[in-house]
Scaffold this active site. Structure first.
Site, PDB file in Angstrom:
ATOM      1  N   CYS A 263     -55.278   6.124  22.699  1.00 33.55           N
ATOM      2  CA  CYS A 263     -53.988   6.468  21.852  1.00 33.55           C
ATOM      3  C   CYS A 263     -52.637   6.559  22.619  1.00 33.55           C
ATOM      4  O   CYS A 263     -52.781   7.542  23.678  1.00 33.55           O
ATOM      5  CB  CYS A 263     -54.412   7.749  20.967  1.00 33.55           C
ATOM      6  SG  CYS A 263     -52.962   8.418  19.988  1.00 33.55           S
TER       7      CYS A 263
ATOM      8  N   LYS B 102     -29.715 -18.353 -15.914  1.00 33.07           N
ATOM      9  CA  LYS B 102     -30.048 -17.816 -17.112  1.00 33.07           C
ATOM     10  C   LYS B 102     -29.600 -18.938 -18.161  1.00 33.07           C
ATOM     11  O   LYS B 102     -28.784 -19.619 -18.237  1.00 33.07           O
ATOM     12  CB  LYS B 102     -28.953 -16.461 -17.598  1.00 33.07           C
ATOM     13  CG  LYS B 102     -29.041 -15.350 -16.660  1.00 33.07           C
ATOM     14  CD  LYS B 102     -28.335 -14.271 -16.931  1.00 33.07           C
ATOM     15  CE  LYS B 102     -28.377 -13.103 -16.007  1.00 33.07           C
ATOM     16  NZ  LYS B 102     -27.202 -12.162 -16.158  1.00 33.07           N
TER      17      LYS B 102
ATOM     18  N   LYS C 217     -26.058 -14.047  -6.804  1.00 33.07           N
ATOM     19  CA  LYS C 217     -26.903 -12.704  -6.782  1.00 33.07           C
ATOM     20  C   LYS C 217     -26.337 -11.663  -5.793  1.00 33.07           C
ATOM     21  O   LYS C 217     -26.827 -11.865  -4.788  1.00 33.07           O
ATOM     22  CB  LYS C 217     -28.243 -13.143  -6.549  1.00 33.07           C
ATOM     23  CG  LYS C 217     -29.242 -11.820  -6.836  1.00 33.07           C
ATOM     24  CD  LYS C 217     -30.871 -12.228  -6.727  1.00 33.07           C
ATOM     25  CE  LYS C 217     -31.763 -11.072  -6.926  1.00 33.07           C
ATOM     26  NZ  LYS C 217     -31.777 -10.233  -6.080  1.00 33.07           N
TER      27      LYS C 217
ATOM     28  N   ASP D  32       0.974  -1.369  -0.130  1.00 35.50           N
ATOM     29  CA  ASP D  32      -0.171   0.107   0.169  1.00 35.50           C
ATOM     30  C   ASP D  32       0.928   1.270   0.037  1.00 35.50           C
ATOM     31  O   ASP D  32       0.650   2.448  -0.705  1.00 35.50           O
ATOM     32  CB  ASP D  32      -0.787  -0.076   1.061  1.00 35.50           C
ATOM     33  CG  ASP D  32      -1.971  -1.102   1.222  1.00 35.50           C
ATOM     34  OD1 ASP D  32      -2.131  -1.504   0.083  1.00 35.50           O
ATOM     35  OD2 ASP D  32      -2.642  -1.306   2.065  1.00 35.50           O
TER      36      ASP D  32
ATOM     37  N   SER E 117     -36.193  -6.434 -14.350  1.00 31.13           N
ATOM     38  CA  SER E 117     -36.177  -7.004 -13.310  1.00 31.13           C
ATOM     39  C   SER E 117     -36.401  -8.518 -13.735  1.00 31.13           C
ATOM     40  O   SER E 117     -36.786  -8.949 -14.662  1.00 31.13           O
ATOM     41  CB  SER E 117     -37.230  -6.759 -12.195  1.00 31.13           C
ATOM     42  OG  SER E 117     -38.568  -6.810 -12.690  1.00 31.13           O
ATOM     43  N   LEU E 118     -36.281  -9.490 -12.840  1.00 32.02           N
ATOM     44  CA  LEU E 118     -36.205 -11.155 -13.056  1.00 32.02           C
ATOM     45  C   LEU E 118     -37.292 -11.657 -12.117  1.00 32.02           C
ATOM     46  O   LEU E 118     -37.778 -11.180 -11.068  1.00 32.02           O
ATOM     47  CB  LEU E 118     -34.973 -11.596 -12.729  1.00 32.02           C
ATOM     48  CG  LEU E 118     -33.635 -11.472 -13.555  1.00 32.02           C
ATOM     49  CD1 LEU E 118     -32.545 -12.102 -12.909  1.00 32.02           C
ATOM     50  CD2 LEU E 118     -33.927 -11.582 -15.211  1.00 32.02           C
TER      51      LEU E 118
ATOM     52  N   LYS F  14     -34.355 -17.235  -4.721  1.00 30.96           N
ATOM     53  CA  LYS F  14     -34.181 -16.391  -3.554  1.00 30.96           C
ATOM     54  C   LYS F  14     -33.926 -17.207  -2.488  1.00 30.96           C
ATOM     55  O   LYS F  14     -34.689 -18.100  -2.261  1.00 30.96           O
ATOM     56  CB  LYS F  14     -35.282 -15.326  -3.487  1.00 30.96           C
ATOM     57  CG  LYS F  14     -35.633 -14.299  -4.414  1.00 30.96           C
ATOM     58  CD  LYS F  14     -34.516 -13.301  -4.650  1.00 30.96           C
ATOM     59  CE  LYS F  14     -34.358 -12.208  -3.702  1.00 30.96           C
ATOM     60  NZ  LYS F  14     -35.474 -11.331  -3.445  1.00 30.96           N
TER      61      LYS F  14
ATOM     62  N   CYS G 120     -56.781   5.849  16.069  1.00 30.22           N
ATOM     63  CA  CYS G 120     -56.981   7.259  16.848  1.00 30.22           C
ATOM     64  C   CYS G 120     -57.939   8.138  15.670  1.00 30.22           C
ATOM     65  O   CYS G 120     -57.053   8.451  14.521  1.00 30.22           O
ATOM     66  CB  CYS G 120     -55.753   7.728  17.301  1.00 30.22           C
ATOM     67  SG  CYS G 120     -55.907   9.504  18.023  1.00 30.22           S
TER      68      CYS G 120
END
Length: 669
Positions: free
Chosen positions: A405, A287, A116, A34, A83-84, A311, A423
């Protein structure tokens, strides 16, 4: 040092630093320390400062962050970022495989599986190998220009290994170790921490000061090639190889699979390995690899037929419920929330979880002191799944919703056919605060820089109690609040002043009249044209308007039959708030010169402010033609929420695409 020698040394340093960046951030195989990297960078910065004529937009020195921006400009994607569809179990994956094979009548399908990444989707544009623009996904049609911030991400090449013009797409993310370090710093500074790495990445990318983004140590994986000039690549896997050759960072854990069994094995493998990665993933993308087969399969109304996102199941953990707190929304609904012993769920510390309503508490027999199972719904919102009854000791307390409330102590009521307690006190401070947050929101008065945090500050300082109070705020008052400086206070006062010019429908929606959404507010504004005319309307007159039902009509009449509301409207007038409709009525469109004249337009998706039937009438009144399908003769596609296959067709035929906001701007010119 002569100019010639300086120029040569600058070029040497740029090449050297680009090589170091590629080795470290893409290959994950650094060749220098670095300290050596920093020495070379400082030498380059010094030489460029002394020789500004040799400065270049793709110099590695731009990664330290540049000029602070005032605003992010809007960018319309050349091809929509779709989107999928989702799969949640093995059965869903097998159904996907069956649909694919039926769609192409070919058993020889090869899939490519990729992790993903749980980050922020972005597009990257290169012209002749140089990075020229980057944008967020936004609504899929229109995003925000975040070029300067993306330049600070060292995994994104500023110059490619070939002079090629293309658009790549990928996911910007924050490594877990960077996330932990960032939150530790924020805690030490007394600042709010980020909930998870995804929020941290999104918040960093959208910093107006690129120097802040530069300090956040973001990274990026490129996952696709949207457009490339003069090159045809037959498969997705080969396009990823090509992107890697150009200098992009692609995820090394992808795999091609010949059968759905291999796909399922890959999913199960990474479900186990997921915790050991240094970045968050929330599923697997599958895919069809062959591009020709992708084109043959096409898309549905919502997503491509050739891809699906598996997912991962929401992570479930056990913790103790220590209490139940209540919140009051702008409509008066009282919502119970579980207070929990802090527990890590899906990468974040969870202290609260939704209980929705009293009926759910009764149904699940949730008691204070219970051990409960908690998960994140969709890995986002925590919720209590069930009680661990075996862990009960007998000391747990049954919970009973209050009769009054928690914010104003007014008696709570349960309206007919509702499960929620409400309320109904119009002066309830909790409702007023939530109502103010709604009033300034994007689809209402759209006051830039005035969100929940600032509204809460203003409310707690007793500067605002009504919508009209916003228009009496001064810069001096704002400067008394935490985190406000001269510039931010001036900008907010101006933004509030600008909101006075909004058209009537925004004000109507902002008032939060029960049952009146953005679309109905626009209908009322166009029909009556002025607030005064709407206030005087009878229930019968309101019901006579197309798509206005009895409940909404009664709600509007009841709202304006209130002295406090009439006083509020009078205050708006005194402050100069516009209360007339500024849009164009269909009856007035016949003689208007318009962009739409002679154009063929396709409407797709859900339009929030103006329904598709109303939009169609206005386009036709302006001389345009609205059709149901996209073809070569289509001039424009207007895409609302959840637009699908027509966006893909627009891309195929190179048709311009607008989102609803852009459409309304043109319509109201």
């Amino acid at each position: 040092m002569s100019k010639e020698i300086a120029k040569k040394r600058i070029e040497e340093l740029r090449d050297l630093l680009n090589t170091f960046n590629y080795q470290y951030h893409v290959l994950d195989n650094p060749s220098v320390s670095d300290a050596e990297y920093d020495r070379n960078m400082q030498e380059l910065i010094k030489l460029e400062a002394e020789n500004p004529e040799f400065m270049s937009e793709d110099s590695p020195s731009v990664r330290v962050g540049g000029t602070v921006l005032d605003i992010f400009e809007k960018v319309t994607h050349k091809s929509p970022m779709l989107s999928l569809g989702n799969a949640f179990n093995e059965g869903d994956l097998r159904d996907f495989d069956r649909r694919v094979r039926q769609g192409i009548d070919d058993a020889n399908v090869r899939y490519i599986c990729e992790l993903k990444i749980d980050g922020l989707a972005v597009s990257l544009h290169y012209e002749k190998g140089r990075f020229i623009q980057g944008a967020t996904r936004g609504d899929g049609v229109t995003g925000e220009d975040i070029t300067q911030n993306l330049k600070t991400i060292k995994a994104i090449p500023l110059r490619l290994n070939e002079e090629v013009t293309l658009e790549a797409r990928g996911e910007a993310y924050m490594p877990k170790r960077s996330f932990v370090k960032l939150n530790e710093e924020k805690e030490q500074n007394g600042e709010d921490v980020f909930a998870n790495p995804r929020n941290a990445a999104a918040g960093s990318i959208r910093q107006l000061d690129p120097k802040i983004a530069a300090k956040r140590n973001l990274s990026m994986f490129v996952y696709g090639l949207a457009n490339v000039e003069e090159k045809t690549i037959p498969s997705h896997s080969e396009s990823l190889d090509f992107l890697g050759e150009l200098g992009f960072k692609t995820n090394p854990n992808r795999r091609t699979c010949e059968t759905i069994e291999e796909v399922i094995a890959y999913v199960e493998e990474w479900q186990e390995k997921r915790p050991h990665l240094d970045y968050e993933i929330d599923g697997i993308v599958i895919k069809v690899d062959d591009v020709a087969l992708q084109e043959s399969l096409g898309t549905t109304a919502k997503s491509p037929r050739w891809a699906i996102a598996y997912k991962f199941p929401a992570e479930e953990v056990v913790t103790r419920l220590t209490g139940i707190e209540l919140s009051v929304g702008r409509t008066g609904v009282v919502t119970p929330t579980a207070e929990l012993e802090p527990v890590r769920v899906a990468g974040t510390i969870v202290r609260r979880a939704s209980l929705h309503n009293e009926d759910l508490i009764r149904e699940k027999d949730i008691r204070i002191g219970d051990y409960v199972v908690v998960k994140k719904a969709g890995d986002i919102i925590p919720e209590v799944v069930n009680v661990i009854f075996d862990k009960r000791t007998g000391e747990e307390e049954e919970y009973h919703m209050p009769t009054h409330c928690p914010a104003c102590e007014s008696e709570l009521v349960r309206l007919e056919e509702e499960v929620a307690l409400r309320c109904i006190n119009p002066t309830c401070p909790a409702q007023i605060r939530e109502g103010l947050i709604h009033f300034v929101s994007r689809n209402a008065m759209n006051i830039d820089g005035l969100g929940e945090r600032v509204i809460t500050q203003l409310f707690d300082a007793d500067y605002i109690r009504t919508f009209a109070d916003l228009y009496s705020l001064t810069k001096e008052q704002l400067l008394q609040l935490e985190r406000f400086g001269e510039k931010s206070a001036t900008n907010l006062v101006q933004a509030i002043e600008n909101s006075k010019e909004n058209s009537l429908e925004r004000l109507l929606f902002g008032l939060g009249i029960r049952h009146v959404g953005a679309k109905a507010a626009r209908t009322f504004a166009e029909h009556f044209e002025t607030m005064d005319a709407l206030v005087k309307a009878t229930e019968e007159e309101l019901k006579a308007i197309n798509e206005i039902g009895e409940k909404m009509a009664q709600s509007v009449v009841a709202y304006f039959d209130n002295e406090d509301v009439l006083e509020l409207l009078q205050q708006f007038k005194e402050y100069g708030v516009n209360m007339t409709y500024k849009g164009i009525k269909i009856a007035d469109l016949q003689n208007v010169e318009s962009y739409f004249a002679g154009k063929t337009v396709v409407l797709t998706g859900k339009l929030e402010v103006m329904g598709r039937s109303e939009a169609k009438k206005k386009i036709e009144a302006l001389g345009g033609k609205v059709t149901g399908s996209v073809s070569k003769s289509t001039d424009l596609v207007v895409a609302g929420e959840a637009a699908g296959s027509k966006l893909a067709q627009a891309e195929k035929h190179n048709v311009e695409v607008w989102n609803e906001e852009r459409f309304l701007q043109e319509l109201n010119k």
